[in-house]
Scaffold this motif. Sequence first.
Motif, mmCIF file in Angstrom:
data_model
loop_
_atom_site.group_PDB
_atom_site.id
_atom_site.type_symbol
_atom_site.label_atom_id
_atom_site.label_comp_id
_atom_site.label_asym_id
_atom_site.label_seq_id
_atom_site.Cartn_x
_atom_site.Cartn_y
_atom_site.Cartn_z
ATOM 1 N N THR A 1 39.082 -19.102 -25.094
ATOM 2 C CA THR A 1 40.418 -19.608 -25.393
ATOM 3 C C THR A 1 40.913 -20.482 -24.253
ATOM 4 O OG1 THR A 1 40.948 -17.551 -26.582
ATOM 5 C CG2 THR A 1 42.790 -18.990 -25.996
ATOM 6 N N TYR A 2 41.397 -21.667 -24.605
ATOM 7 C CA TYR A 2 42.144 -22.489 -23.657
ATOM 8 C C TYR A 2 43.591 -22.517 -24.140
ATOM 9 C CZ TYR A 2 44.209 -26.411 -21.242
ATOM 10 O OH TYR A 2 45.051 -27.191 -20.491
ATOM 11 N N LEU A 3 44.517 -22.157 -23.248
ATOM 12 C CA LEU A 3 45.922 -22.035 -23.625
ATOM 13 C C LEU A 3 46.806 -22.798 -22.652
ATOM 14 C CD1 LEU A 3 48.263 -20.642 -25.250
ATOM 15 C CD2 LEU A 3 48.119 -18.782 -23.569
ATOM 16 N N ASP A 4 47.667 -23.635 -23.193
ATOM 17 C CA ASP A 4 48.679 -24.329 -22.406
ATOM 18 C C ASP A 4 50.029 -23.861 -22.931
ATOM 19 O OD1 ASP A 4 50.048 -26.030 -20.728
ATOM 20 O OD2 ASP A 4 49.809 -27.778 -22.027
ATOM 21 N N ALA A 5 50.621 -22.859 -22.270
ATOM 22 C CA ALA A 5 51.881 -22.252 -22.705
ATOM 23 C C ALA A 5 52.938 -22.513 -21.640
ATOM 24 C CB ALA A 5 51.705 -20.746 -22.933
ATOM 25 N N LYS A 6 53.980 -23.286 -22.011
ATOM 26 C CA LYS A 6 54.955 -23.721 -21.025
ATOM 27 C C LYS A 6 56.387 -23.609 -21.530
ATOM 28 C CE LYS A 6 52.100 -27.166 -18.597
ATOM 29 N NZ LYS A 6 51.981 -28.608 -18.234
ATOM 30 N N ASP A 7 57.287 -23.461 -20.563
ATOM 31 C CA ASP A 7 58.707 -23.684 -20.787
ATOM 32 C C ASP A 7 58.901 -25.202 -20.778
ATOM 33 O OD1 ASP A 7 61.439 -24.241 -20.411
ATOM 34 O OD2 ASP A 7 61.762 -22.390 -19.283
ATOM 35 N N ARG A 8 59.241 -25.780 -21.917
ATOM 36 C CA ARG A 8 59.300 -27.241 -22.031
ATOM 37 C C ARG A 8 60.473 -27.833 -21.258
ATOM 38 N NH1 ARG A 8 59.441 -28.634 -28.127
ATOM 39 N NH2 ARG A 8 59.109 -30.767 -27.372
ATOM 40 N N ASP A 9 61.480 -27.029 -20.931
ATOM 41 C CA ASP A 9 62.620 -27.542 -20.161
ATOM 42 C C ASP A 9 62.307 -27.614 -18.673
ATOM 43 O OD1 ASP A 9 64.172 -27.868 -22.428
ATOM 44 O OD2 ASP A 9 64.950 -25.825 -22.322
ATOM 45 N N SER A 10 61.671 -26.559 -18.124
ATOM 46 C CA SER A 10 61.387 -26.532 -16.690
ATOM 47 C C SER A 10 59.989 -27.028 -16.358
ATOM 48 C CB SER A 10 61.539 -25.098 -16.156
ATOM 49 O OG SER A 10 60.532 -24.256 -16.694
ATOM 50 N N GLY A 11 59.083 -27.015 -17.347
ATOM 51 C CA GLY A 11 57.696 -27.385 -17.100
ATOM 52 C C GLY A 11 56.848 -26.260 -16.557
ATOM 53 N N ALA A 12 57.437 -25.087 -16.317
ATOM 54 C CA ALA A 12 56.702 -23.948 -15.758
ATOM 55 C C ALA A 12 55.848 -23.286 -16.836
ATOM 56 C CB ALA A 12 57.676 -22.931 -15.173
ATOM 57 N N ARG A 13 54.715 -22.742 -16.417
ATOM 58 C CA ARG A 13 53.873 -21.984 -17.341
ATOM 59 C C ARG A 13 54.515 -20.640 -17.652
ATOM 60 N NH1 ARG A 13 48.056 -22.160 -14.538
ATOM 61 N NH2 ARG A 13 47.754 -20.382 -15.949
ATOM 62 N N LEU A 14 54.353 -20.187 -18.880
ATOM 63 C CA LEU A 14 54.879 -18.887 -19.263
ATOM 64 C C LEU A 14 54.124 -17.791 -18.519
ATOM 65 C CD1 LEU A 14 55.428 -19.286 -23.115
ATOM 66 C CD2 LEU A 14 57.029 -19.713 -21.235
ATOM 67 N N ALA A 15 54.861 -16.782 -18.070
ATOM 68 C CA ALA A 15 54.295 -15.754 -17.208
ATOM 69 C C ALA A 15 53.234 -14.934 -17.920
ATOM 70 C CB ALA A 15 55.401 -14.837 -16.701
ATOM 71 N N ARG A 16 52.204 -14.583 -17.164
ATOM 72 C CA ARG A 16 51.146 -13.641 -17.559
ATOM 73 C C ARG A 16 50.264 -14.142 -18.698
ATOM 74 N NH1 ARG A 16 54.490 -7.881 -16.772
ATOM 75 N NH2 ARG A 16 54.964 -8.274 -14.571
ATOM 76 N N ARG A 17 50.304 -15.447 -18.953
ATOM 77 C CA ARG A 17 49.394 -16.047 -19.923
ATOM 78 C C ARG A 17 48.308 -16.798 -19.168
ATOM 79 N NH1 ARG A 17 54.688 -14.622 -21.554
ATOM 80 N NH2 ARG A 17 55.075 -15.141 -23.746
ATOM 81 N N PRO A 18 47.065 -16.333 -19.186
ATOM 82 C CA PRO A 18 46.003 -17.074 -18.507
ATOM 83 C C PRO A 18 45.722 -18.383 -19.225
ATOM 84 C CG PRO A 18 45.079 -15.288 -19.807
ATOM 85 C CD PRO A 18 46.575 -15.120 -19.850
#
Length: 609
Positions: free
Chosen positions: A501-518
């Motif tokens: 699995t390749y996952l790009d999970a982000k908060d679109r407002d801050s640009g930060a990656r969502l916590a605890r998602r590899p």
Amino acid sequence: MKYLFLLGTAMTVATPAMADDAAGEGLDPIVVTATREPTPVTQIGQSVSVITRDDIERTQATTAIDVLARLPGVAVSPSGGFGQPASVFIRGADNAQTLVLIDGVPVNDPGDVGGGFNYGALTVGQFDRVEVVRGASGVLWGSRAIGGVINFITARPTDQWTGRAQAEYGWRDRRQVSGSAMGMLGPVGLTLGGQWMKGDGYSAFDERLGGTEKDGFESKAAHGRAQVELVEGLTADVGGYWTKANYDYDNTGADALNVGLKRDALGYANVRYSGLDNRLNARLGYGLTDTRRISDDAVFGPYETNGRVERVEGQVSFAPVEMASILIGAETEKQKFDDNYGSKDSTSIDSIYGNLTLRPLAGLTLNGGLRYDDNSDFGHKTTFAANGAWVIGEGDEAPVLRASYGEGFKAPSLYQLYTNAGFRALDPETSKGWDVSVEQPFAAGTGRFTVTYFDRKTKNLIDYDLANWNYYNVGRARAQGLELGMQVVNWQGFDVNLAYTYLDAKDRDSGARLARRPRSSFYASLDKSWDLGLKLGADLRVGGGRYDDTANTAYLDGHAIVGVRGSYSVTQNVEVYGRVENLFDEHYEVVRTYGTPGRAAYAGIRVKI
């Protein structure tokens, strides 16, 4: 470099040659969870994984986390050992955005932070099958299915009495015993089972950081089901599931004498009708879920939550012609929550849904559905979903194209609204997601390779504000990525499973990656069986690095875990087995400062009658 070497070695070893045997069983199983009706996987437009009893025994899995961590698109995040909080993220969706079922009955906890489910104390010895649907499933299953649905299913009665029992012992004095039996008692079909497990455990505060106090646990579980045919075509069934776990835990970055309790109980009853040569099917059902959680802090004392959910639902499916069928259902649900700090409230939701299935061409299945939810606190919402599956051609190696689109709606949980950390100005979470996949069978149908791309956008994702000690809505979040899977079933005695699995999970407002998602994860297993009764296997689980916080300031490195296992059939009904987990004693964390198990060995015996 070590992770890359192990990953490359696993892929080289696990890639099979083409087979000339007949197709193995299990590559086109009948699935219930995706459509709420028994449906072959090749007619389902969503991404589905099925874990059978044979899979559970072959991999010697003990807990729900063991099973789910092997699947594409699924990341697990336990905070310590057995019994302690553990989250599951499907395609980057929050733990509370996945609906969890036991025998088709929702068991998400209103007392959980987000109304989710804590997987940390769920064993799998009592289950016969696990079905996992990845992607939005809210039209058929309701507001908690933004990320997907996980259904843990117990065995069904058989015409002849059968049974199985298992005992195991291993690392840090961990003992477990389980058993089940099923058959007919006159006109009544019965299934009964139970499991017990106890061990010294390991420190929830990472032992490599100085944790010395072992956090032990004890788990008990029982289930039962009875069904009877009242008249031809009309049946009734009742059942229940109960589990209780006591455990020690740490929560302050140091050893602590904290103790916890988690108790889940559910009961259900259904009346079912099937007629017109199985073209008309109807069900009227009732379900009750009752949960209790106690976190007894050695300094501050206990915090207790209680949740209760009652559901009444009805469903009718009708196929007037072979190429079309319609499913219509309605349900009403009431949730209650209270804690020992004075929080107490309830909410209800009434829903109707419908799904139309068309088969206009040979091999082509199309689904479209609508759902209307009326939440007593947040008003009404209509959601839409559509999916399709197309088997191109005929034969064992015909490719399958799938595509799906789904919308989601999830109201804030009672915990988020009404506890001392609650915030009543929260808005419901909404989502829109889609995926597309190609499945290519090979090796005369004994294997299949699947590539899936997915994309989901969520508005008003609910998170916790550490500065203000309450919950708030994240403006926009997005999770997109790629899943690769390969499975080979019984090709000249080999079983192979690959999942990336390749996952790009982000908060679109801050640009930060969502916590605890590899960002990436990989699993590979290879098993070989011989006619003399010997089976040997190995697996590799590679977890990518992840951030432990929403601000992306605490980064946890990736890890690679290797396990080996073996079993031998002493007789047709008796099998002995053993395994070594984390063979190279890898030190890693998936939640900051919380420990994970080191090298561990287990041995056991299974008996079947």
